[in-house]
Design a protein around this motif. Sequence first.
Motif, PDB file in Angstrom:
ATOM      1  N   LEU A  51       0.816  -1.210   0.000  1.00  0.00           N
ATOM      2  CA  LEU A  51       0.000   0.000   0.000  1.00  0.00           C
ATOM      3  C   LEU A  51       0.851   1.262   0.000  1.00  0.00           C
ATOM      4  O   LEU A  51       0.549   2.236  -0.706  1.00  0.00           O
ATOM      5  CB  LEU A  51      -0.931  -0.013   1.215  1.00  0.00           C
ATOM      6  CG  LEU A  51      -1.831   1.213   1.398  1.00  0.00           C
ATOM      7  CD1 LEU A  51      -2.806   1.336   0.231  1.00  0.00           C
ATOM      8  CD2 LEU A  51      -2.582   1.131   2.717  1.00  0.00           C
ATOM      9  N   LEU A  52       1.931   1.254   0.767  1.00  0.00           N
ATOM     10  CA  LEU A  52       2.738   2.461   0.921  1.00  0.00           C
ATOM     11  C   LEU A  52       3.794   2.640  -0.166  1.00  0.00           C
ATOM     12  O   LEU A  52       4.188   3.773  -0.458  1.00  0.00           O
ATOM     13  CB  LEU A  52       3.427   2.452   2.292  1.00  0.00           C
ATOM     14  CG  LEU A  52       2.508   2.500   3.517  1.00  0.00           C
ATOM     15  CD1 LEU A  52       3.317   2.357   4.785  1.00  0.00           C
ATOM     16  CD2 LEU A  52       1.709   3.801   3.537  1.00  0.00           C
ATOM     17  N   CYS A  53       4.253   1.532  -0.758  1.00  0.00           N
ATOM     18  CA  CYS A  53       5.387   1.629  -1.676  1.00  0.00           C
ATOM     19  C   CYS A  53       5.044   1.323  -3.132  1.00  0.00           C
ATOM     20  O   CYS A  53       5.698   1.869  -4.030  1.00  0.00           O
ATOM     21  CB  CYS A  53       6.510   0.685  -1.220  1.00  0.00           C
ATOM     22  SG  CYS A  53       7.164   1.070   0.417  1.00  0.00           S
ATOM     23  N   TYR A  54       4.071   0.473  -3.416  1.00  0.00           N
ATOM     24  CA  TYR A  54       3.865   0.034  -4.790  1.00  0.00           C
ATOM     25  C   TYR A  54       2.431   0.227  -5.288  1.00  0.00           C
ATOM     26  O   TYR A  54       2.220   0.687  -6.412  1.00  0.00           O
ATOM     27  CB  TYR A  54       4.268  -1.450  -4.928  1.00  0.00           C
ATOM     28  CG  TYR A  54       5.724  -1.695  -4.629  1.00  0.00           C
ATOM     29  CD1 TYR A  54       6.721  -1.267  -5.496  1.00  0.00           C
ATOM     30  CD2 TYR A  54       6.108  -2.361  -3.466  1.00  0.00           C
ATOM     31  CE1 TYR A  54       8.056  -1.492  -5.223  1.00  0.00           C
ATOM     32  CE2 TYR A  54       7.441  -2.591  -3.181  1.00  0.00           C
ATOM     33  CZ  TYR A  54       8.413  -2.153  -4.070  1.00  0.00           C
ATOM     34  OH  TYR A  54       9.737  -2.368  -3.795  1.00  0.00           O
ATOM     35  N   ARG A  55       1.476  -0.209  -4.495  1.00  0.00           N
ATOM     36  CA  ARG A  55       0.069  -0.170  -4.911  1.00  0.00           C
ATOM     37  C   ARG A  55      -0.130  -0.913  -6.240  1.00  0.00           C
ATOM     38  O   ARG A  55      -0.699  -0.392  -7.199  1.00  0.00           O
ATOM     39  CB  ARG A  55      -0.406   1.279  -5.048  1.00  0.00           C
ATOM     40  CG  ARG A  55      -0.484   2.013  -3.730  1.00  0.00           C
ATOM     41  CD  ARG A  55      -1.135   3.369  -3.893  1.00  0.00           C
ATOM     42  NE  ARG A  55      -1.205   4.084  -2.627  1.00  0.00           N
ATOM     43  CZ  ARG A  55      -1.711   5.303  -2.501  1.00  0.00           C
ATOM     44  NH1 ARG A  55      -2.194   5.941  -3.571  1.00  0.00           N
ATOM     45  NH2 ARG A  55      -1.740   5.890  -1.333  1.00  0.00           N
ATOM     46  N   ALA A  56       0.349  -2.147  -6.273  1.00  0.00           N
ATOM     47  CA  ALA A  56       0.247  -2.975  -7.482  1.00  0.00           C
ATOM     48  C   ALA A  56      -0.034  -4.417  -7.056  1.00  0.00           C
ATOM     49  O   ALA A  56       0.438  -4.875  -6.006  1.00  0.00           O
ATOM     50  CB  ALA A  56       1.527  -2.895  -8.302  1.00  0.00           C
ATOM     51  N   TRP A  57      -0.765  -5.133  -7.894  1.00  0.00           N
ATOM     52  CA  TRP A  57      -1.141  -6.492  -7.540  1.00  0.00           C
ATOM     53  C   TRP A  57       0.069  -7.421  -7.482  1.00  0.00           C
ATOM     54  O   TRP A  57       0.123  -8.342  -6.672  1.00  0.00           O
ATOM     55  CB  TRP A  57      -2.160  -7.030  -8.557  1.00  0.00           C
ATOM     56  CG  TRP A  57      -1.613  -7.127  -9.956  1.00  0.00           C
ATOM     57  CD1 TRP A  57      -1.670  -6.194 -10.937  1.00  0.00           C
ATOM     58  CD2 TRP A  57      -0.909  -8.250 -10.497  1.00  0.00           C
ATOM     59  NE1 TRP A  57      -1.048  -6.634 -12.068  1.00  0.00           N
ATOM     60  CE2 TRP A  57      -0.566  -7.902 -11.827  1.00  0.00           C
ATOM     61  CE3 TRP A  57      -0.522  -9.491 -10.013  1.00  0.00           C
ATOM     62  CZ2 TRP A  57       0.143  -8.755 -12.670  1.00  0.00           C
ATOM     63  CZ3 TRP A  57       0.183 -10.349 -10.837  1.00  0.00           C
ATOM     64  CH2 TRP A  57       0.498  -9.972 -12.154  1.00  0.00           C
ATOM     65  N   TRP A  58       1.079  -7.164  -8.362  1.00  0.00           N
ATOM     66  CA  TRP A  58       2.231  -8.056  -8.391  1.00  0.00           C
ATOM     67  C   TRP A  58       3.076  -7.937  -7.110  1.00  0.00           C
ATOM     68  O   TRP A  58       3.842  -8.848  -6.784  1.00  0.00           O
ATOM     69  CB  TRP A  58       3.116  -7.758  -9.600  1.00  0.00           C
ATOM     70  CG  TRP A  58       3.527  -6.308  -9.722  1.00  0.00           C
ATOM     71  CD1 TRP A  58       2.936  -5.344 -10.466  1.00  0.00           C
ATOM     72  CD2 TRP A  58       4.620  -5.685  -9.058  1.00  0.00           C
ATOM     73  NE1 TRP A  58       3.570  -4.140 -10.314  1.00  0.00           N
ATOM     74  CE2 TRP A  58       4.630  -4.328  -9.460  1.00  0.00           C
ATOM     75  CE3 TRP A  58       5.603  -6.129  -8.175  1.00  0.00           C
ATOM     76  CZ2 TRP A  58       5.571  -3.420  -8.999  1.00  0.00           C
ATOM     77  CZ3 TRP A  58       6.542  -5.225  -7.720  1.00  0.00           C
ATOM     78  CH2 TRP A  58       6.525  -3.885  -8.129  1.00  0.00           C
ATOM     79  N   SER A 113       1.939  10.632  -5.747  1.00  0.00           N
ATOM     80  CA  SER A 113       1.217   9.917  -6.806  1.00  0.00           C
ATOM     81  C   SER A 113       2.116   9.597  -7.994  1.00  0.00           C
ATOM     82  O   SER A 113       1.895   8.598  -8.692  1.00  0.00           O
ATOM     83  CB  SER A 113       0.008  10.732  -7.261  1.00  0.00           C
ATOM     84  OG  SER A 113       0.425  12.001  -7.762  1.00  0.00           O
ATOM     85  N   VAL A 114       3.130  10.419  -8.234  1.00  0.00           N
ATOM     86  CA  VAL A 114       4.030  10.175  -9.367  1.00  0.00           C
ATOM     87  C   VAL A 114       4.928   8.967  -9.140  1.00  0.00           C
ATOM     88  O   VAL A 114       5.576   8.486 -10.080  1.00  0.00           O
ATOM     89  CB  VAL A 114       4.903  11.419  -9.638  1.00  0.00           C
ATOM     90  CG1 VAL A 114       4.051  12.600 -10.074  1.00  0.00           C
ATOM     91  CG2 VAL A 114       5.711  11.782  -8.393  1.00  0.00           C
ATOM     92  N   MET A 115       4.993   8.452  -7.913  1.00  0.00           N
ATOM     93  CA  MET A 115       5.867   7.322  -7.613  1.00  0.00           C
ATOM     94  C   MET A 115       5.202   5.979  -7.883  1.00  0.00           C
ATOM     95  O   MET A 115       5.872   4.947  -7.839  1.00  0.00           O
ATOM     96  CB  MET A 115       6.293   7.368  -6.130  1.00  0.00           C
ATOM     97  CG  MET A 115       7.007   8.650  -5.733  1.00  0.00           C
ATOM     98  SD  MET A 115       8.495   8.962  -6.708  1.00  0.00           S
ATOM     99  CE  MET A 115       9.458   7.538  -6.272  1.00  0.00           C
ATOM    100  N   TYR A 116       3.909   5.988  -8.206  1.00  0.00           N
ATOM    101  CA  TYR A 116       3.188   4.739  -8.403  1.00  0.00           C
ATOM    102  C   TYR A 116       2.816   4.563  -9.871  1.00  0.00           C
ATOM    103  O   TYR A 116       2.504   5.528 -10.579  1.00  0.00           O
ATOM    104  CB  TYR A 116       1.924   4.707  -7.543  1.00  0.00           C
ATOM    105  CG  TYR A 116       2.205   4.943  -6.072  1.00  0.00           C
ATOM    106  CD1 TYR A 116       2.937   4.022  -5.330  1.00  0.00           C
ATOM    107  CD2 TYR A 116       1.738   6.082  -5.431  1.00  0.00           C
ATOM    108  CE1 TYR A 116       3.197   4.238  -3.987  1.00  0.00           C
ATOM    109  CE2 TYR A 116       1.988   6.310  -4.084  1.00  0.00           C
ATOM    110  CZ  TYR A 116       2.727   5.385  -3.378  1.00  0.00           C
ATOM    111  OH  TYR A 116       2.996   5.607  -2.051  1.00  0.00           O
TER     112      TYR A 116
END
Length: 266
Positions: free
Chosen positions: A50-57, A232-235
């Motif tokens: 949640l804090l670093c990637y916000r991606a399913w993988w 937001s630009v980091m995800y």
Amino acid sequence: MRIRAGSQAKTGMAEEKETKGIDYQTWEFTGREYLEIAGISLGIAAAVNLLCYRAWWACIAVVPVGIVCFHTYRKNRIQRRKEELYDSFRDLIAWMHTALRSGYSMENAVLEAAGQLEQSLGKENILVQELRRMRHKMMISVPVEQLFQDLAVRSRIDDIATFASVLVIAKRTGGNVCEIFQNTWDIFCTRIDTMREIRAGVSSRRFEQNIMSVVPFGILGYVQLSFPEFLSVMYGNVIGVFFMSGCLAVYLAAWVLGKKILDIEF
């Protein structure tokens, strides 16, 4: 028949464990402990995602996190059990010394000390359980010095190994056992008290490290809640993934280094 066979197998395993004694370098996990580790691993992996990637993988992070949690929990439980054994050992020597001065033989001194320790520390104490096992072994004529040597090998605690060696020398030479125990007890008191002071000082540093380990995630969560557009630009892009992965690598390296610095091994 199956139920009876299963119960017989469990009984046989318990008897084998009682015969061989506890291996203090291993830890047998219960089902509840497995569930606790799994829940903690899922929580940490979800927070990292949640804090670093916000991606399913990124959900695959639960695998390495689970391995680390499993290893850390096992190491902590082993360390606590050895600390309990080590702290109780001074009381054992004190009671044995008192019994020897009262005219008891070495074997009877161990039995007397075992009874006193059980009254003061309780039946669940790890050393009380070891002494109960020693009592059964002594009933079949196993030498008491051999039993303490076996405990030293299984615990891998240097001071217990030293005590076992002193016991062997005292039994073989037939010297002044009371004087030997008095000197041994004085040395043990100094070493154990010093170790307790070190552990007390390190425990506060460990607490500080645990707090500092949570702070980066707390700051990151606060920024995401207060200024969501700032991160937001980091995800969702490769650069952000590499940057967050690099930050996590630095964080993990600092965490491992702090653990190694604060580790106290016997």
